[in-house]
Design an enzyme around this catalytic site. Structure first.
Site, PDB file in Angstrom:
ATOM      1  N   ARG A 212      21.139  28.553  55.282  1.00 50.36           N
ATOM      2  CA  ARG A 212      20.599  28.378  53.917  1.00 50.36           C
ATOM      3  C   ARG A 212      20.427  26.898  53.584  1.00 50.36           C
ATOM      4  O   ARG A 212      19.563  26.538  52.804  1.00 50.36           O
ATOM      5  CB  ARG A 212      21.521  29.051  52.897  1.00 50.36           C
ATOM      6  CG  ARG A 212      21.572  30.558  53.070  1.00 50.36           C
ATOM      7  CD  ARG A 212      22.331  31.229  51.936  1.00 50.36           C
ATOM      8  NE  ARG A 212      22.446  32.641  52.188  1.00 50.36           N
ATOM      9  CZ  ARG A 212      23.561  33.258  52.577  1.00 50.36           C
ATOM     10  NH1 ARG A 212      24.690  32.580  52.720  1.00 50.36           N
ATOM     11  NH2 ARG A 212      23.564  34.555  52.816  1.00 50.36           N
ATOM     12  N   PHE A 228      13.033  38.319  49.635  1.00 49.57           N
ATOM     13  CA  PHE A 228      14.201  39.018  50.170  1.00 49.57           C
ATOM     14  C   PHE A 228      15.443  38.149  49.907  1.00 49.57           C
ATOM     15  O   PHE A 228      16.213  37.852  50.805  1.00 49.57           O
ATOM     16  CB  PHE A 228      14.059  39.304  51.677  1.00 49.57           C
ATOM     17  CG  PHE A 228      12.755  39.937  52.074  1.00 49.57           C
ATOM     18  CD1 PHE A 228      12.592  41.312  52.007  1.00 49.57           C
ATOM     19  CD2 PHE A 228      11.686  39.160  52.510  1.00 49.57           C
ATOM     20  CE1 PHE A 228      11.387  41.900  52.385  1.00 49.57           C
ATOM     21  CE2 PHE A 228      10.480  39.737  52.883  1.00 49.57           C
ATOM     22  CZ  PHE A 228      10.329  41.113  52.825  1.00 49.57           C
ATOM     23  N   ASP A 250      13.433  40.204  45.217  1.00 51.88           N
ATOM     24  CA  ASP A 250      14.155  41.229  45.994  1.00 51.88           C
ATOM     25  C   ASP A 250      13.855  42.577  45.350  1.00 51.88           C
ATOM     26  O   ASP A 250      13.682  42.665  44.130  1.00 51.88           O
ATOM     27  CB  ASP A 250      15.657  40.965  45.993  1.00 51.88           C
ATOM     28  CG  ASP A 250      16.363  41.666  47.146  1.00 51.88           C
ATOM     29  OD1 ASP A 250      16.737  40.998  48.125  1.00 51.88           O
ATOM     30  OD2 ASP A 250      16.535  42.916  47.081  1.00 51.88           O
ATOM     31  N   ALA A 278       8.499  42.805  48.216  1.00 56.51           N
ATOM     32  CA  ALA A 278       8.037  41.473  48.636  1.00 56.51           C
ATOM     33  C   ALA A 278       6.587  41.513  49.125  1.00 56.51           C
ATOM     34  O   ALA A 278       5.817  40.581  48.874  1.00 56.51           O
ATOM     35  CB  ALA A 278       8.955  40.925  49.713  1.00 56.51           C
ATOM     36  N   ASP A 298      13.374  36.423  54.512  1.00 57.62           N
ATOM     37  CA  ASP A 298      14.579  36.902  55.217  1.00 57.62           C
ATOM     38  C   ASP A 298      14.687  38.413  55.032  1.00 57.62           C
ATOM     39  O   ASP A 298      15.603  38.907  54.363  1.00 57.62           O
ATOM     40  CB  ASP A 298      15.811  36.166  54.647  1.00 57.62           C
ATOM     41  CG  ASP A 298      17.091  36.537  55.371  1.00 57.62           C
ATOM     42  OD1 ASP A 298      17.011  37.082  56.486  1.00 57.62           O
ATOM     43  OD2 ASP A 298      18.183  36.274  54.818  1.00 57.62           O
ATOM     44  N   CYS A 338      16.227  39.886  61.560  1.00 58.79           N
ATOM     45  CA  CYS A 338      17.573  40.320  61.949  1.00 58.79           C
ATOM     46  C   CYS A 338      17.500  41.621  62.749  1.00 58.79           C
ATOM     47  O   CYS A 338      18.474  42.351  62.829  1.00 58.79           O
ATOM     48  CB  CYS A 338      18.459  40.460  60.715  1.00 58.79           C
ATOM     49  SG  CYS A 338      17.877  41.678  59.550  1.00 58.79           S
TER      50      CYS A 338
HETATM   51  N1  SAH Z   1      18.260  36.089  52.102  1.00 58.30           N
HETATM   52  C1  SAH Z   1      19.444  36.818  51.740  1.00 58.30           C
HETATM   53  C2  SAH Z   1      19.686  38.032  52.612  1.00 58.30           C
HETATM   54  C3  SAH Z   1      18.531  39.001  52.666  1.00 58.30           C
HETATM   55  S1  SAH Z   1      18.963  40.600  53.188  1.00 58.30           S
HETATM   56  C4  SAH Z   1      20.645  35.885  51.737  1.00 58.30           C
HETATM   57  O1  SAH Z   1      20.498  34.689  51.965  1.00 58.30           O
HETATM   58  O2  SAH Z   1      21.747  36.370  51.479  1.00 58.30           O
HETATM   59  C5  SAH Z   1      17.490  41.460  52.923  1.00 58.30           C
HETATM   60  C6  SAH Z   1      17.161  41.746  51.467  1.00 58.30           C
HETATM   61  O3  SAH Z   1      15.872  42.332  51.422  1.00 58.30           O
HETATM   62  C7  SAH Z   1      18.085  42.706  50.760  1.00 58.30           C
HETATM   63  O4  SAH Z   1      18.627  42.082  49.638  1.00 58.30           O
HETATM   64  C8  SAH Z   1      17.190  43.887  50.322  1.00 58.30           C
HETATM   65  O5  SAH Z   1      17.515  44.384  49.029  1.00 58.30           O
HETATM   66  C9  SAH Z   1      15.842  43.234  50.310  1.00 58.30           C
HETATM   67  N2  SAH Z   1      14.686  44.107  50.550  1.00 58.30           N
HETATM   68  C10 SAH Z   1      14.561  45.156  51.393  1.00 58.30           C
HETATM   69  N3  SAH Z   1      13.300  45.628  51.393  1.00 58.30           N
HETATM   70  C11 SAH Z   1      12.603  44.847  50.524  1.00 58.30           C
HETATM   71  C12 SAH Z   1      11.239  44.810  50.096  1.00 58.30           C
HETATM   72  N4  SAH Z   1      10.341  45.665  50.568  1.00 58.30           N
HETATM   73  N5  SAH Z   1      10.873  43.872  49.202  1.00 58.30           N
HETATM   74  C13 SAH Z   1      11.778  42.997  48.704  1.00 58.30           C
HETATM   75  N6  SAH Z   1      13.079  42.981  49.071  1.00 58.30           N
HETATM   76  C14 SAH Z   1      13.476  43.885  49.972  1.00 58.30           C
END
Ligand code: SAH
Length: 394
Positions: A212, A228, A250, A278, A298, A338
């Site tokens: 980050r 995300f 998100d 997203a 992410d 991931c």
């Molecule tokens: N970047 C974050 C971790 C991301 S984990 C950090 O630094 O902690 C992935 C995230 O994507 C989750 O919070 C989940 O709620 C979100 N997510 C899943 N599908 C999504 C979509 N279609 N659009 C937006 N967010 C989404």
């Protein structure tokens, strides 16, 4: 010294010990010649080569494609002391990595030689996930060890992962010991309020801990989009490092609410939130001709298994092309995957192809993996999952 006698064993087919001897820890069901002593799911079995030479012991699960998981080549009991030794050894590494922090991934399954268990420590709380029948059966024993080593205020299990069905384990979540309340963790100068029972996975994403801060050189006076964002991770660091404004997106309402709490906790400015898909956000931002200096992507794992790799690659191409179309010239794309089943090469190629599609020139500045408290076994590619790349975009 008398050696431990075990009545249950599995005998491997000829030459099937090779991967194990190279450091891999799984035995697949089609590599087993015979199972003796009627071992059941979760039992400890002796693992023998085809010529009956002993290789070690492991957990057995006749219902899983991963029919055995290697535990040790030594002549030792798999008991309280065994788990205590392994957990203390995992802890010794984390104390070197994060000497001033009470928060880290304590046990990263196979890569801490504890197959099928993840344990994250958030200050005075521990959050466990078990993925193998052997570990699941020993959850009480693991808790006993954890209580003796850490005297935690609470231990929770976050066993909601659908991966558990591969070992015929049910989904569960709850408090195993003590009680739990939200706790405030501090990572690289920012605070996050973690809810170990309700946050995603074990409560928070510790694997992007150092990643980050990679936003730092690009953040000053920048317009940043964090897609995300979960509970605020990358976007909050962008704001902390001087971004002009940060947009966090998100699809989880819970995550966005937590994001707001974290932003307030750190008194950060200029952050706005969108609870949205997203993909849709990127396409409507394009229609509105919005532009950003830095975009972070992410997403969750797009490839849950090998069969879905092609669809996942399509997803990465789409989301990265969507982001690239919104970047100012000289902008920065920080993009992650991931998905276990997508290699770094496949991922980077997908992003490159998105660049071609979006008619943008990409230069790779840096790559990174998961934080070092999520070690990987080189002999076991399955233990590597997180890939992150930083691109400069013309
Ligand atoms: N970047 C974050 C971790 C991301 S984990 C950090 O630094 O902690 C992935 C995230 O994507 C989750 O919070 C989940 O709620 C979100 N997510 C899943 N599908 C999504 C979509 N279609 N659009 C937006 N967010 C989404």
């Amino acid at each position: 010294m008398t050696s431990i006698v075990r009545k249950k064993n599995i005998i491997l087919k000829k030459h099937e010990e090779r991967r194990l001897l190279n450091g891999h820890q799984w035995i697949f069901s089609n590599e087993i010649h015979a199972a003796n002593g009627a071992p059941k799911s979760g039992d400890i079995v002796e693992i023998l080569r085809h010529d009956m030479k002993k290789l070690g012991v492991g957990f057995y699960n006749p219902h899983s494609l991963i029919a055995a998981r290697f535990l040790t080549a030594d002549d030792e009991e798999i008991d309280f002391q065994f788990f205590e030794r392994r957990i203390r050894s995992a802890l010794a590494l984390r104390e070197k990595l994060y000497p001033k922090s009470g928060t880290f991934r304590l046990v990263n399954s196979e890569s801490d030689f504890l197959p099928g268990v993840i344990i994250d420590k958030y200050n005075e709380y521990l959050s466990i996930q078990t993925f193998s029948a052997g570990m699941d059966e020993r959850l009480t024993l693991l808790c006993d060890v954890l209580v003796s080593v850490f005297s935690p205020r609470g231990i929770v299990e976050r066993n909601e992962s659908p991966l558990r069905s591969l070992e015929q384990l049910p989904q569960r979540k709850g408090i195993l010991r003590g009680s739990v309340d939200p706790t405030i963790i501090e990572l690289n100068s920012l605070k996050f309020r973690v809810d170990v029972l309700e946050g995603q996975k074990t409560g928070f994403y510790l694997d992007q801990r150092e990643n980050r801060t990679l936003v730092r050189p690009y953040a000053k006076h920048a317009t940043v989009l964090d897609c995300f964002c979960n509970e605020g991770g990358f976007g909050m660091y962008a704001s902390h490092f001087g971004a002009k404004d940060v947009t966090c997106v998100d699809s989880s309402e819970f995550a966005i609410e937590k994001c707001k709490v974290n932003v307030m906790l750190n008194e950060l400015q200029n952050i706005s939130y969108h609870c949205a898909d997203a993909f849709q956000f990127l396409s409507s931002a394009h229609q509105q001709e919005k532009r950003y200096d830095v975009i972070i992507l992410d997403p969750p794992s797009f490839a849950k298994n090998k069969k879905t790799v092609a669809t996942a690659v399509k997803g990465y191409k789409e989301v990265n092309a969507g982001a690239l179309a919104l970047l100012n010239s000289g902008g920065i794309l920080i993009t992650a995957s991931c998905s276990h089943h997508i290699s770094e090469e496949t991922f980077l190629n997908a992003v490159q192809e998105s660049g071609v599609k979006a008619k943008r020139k990409l230069r790779l500045l840096q790559t990174a993996g998961a934080a070092p408290d999520h070690p990987t076994l080189v002999a076991m590619p399955e233990t590597k999952y997180l890939k992150l790349a930083v691109f400069s975009v013309e």
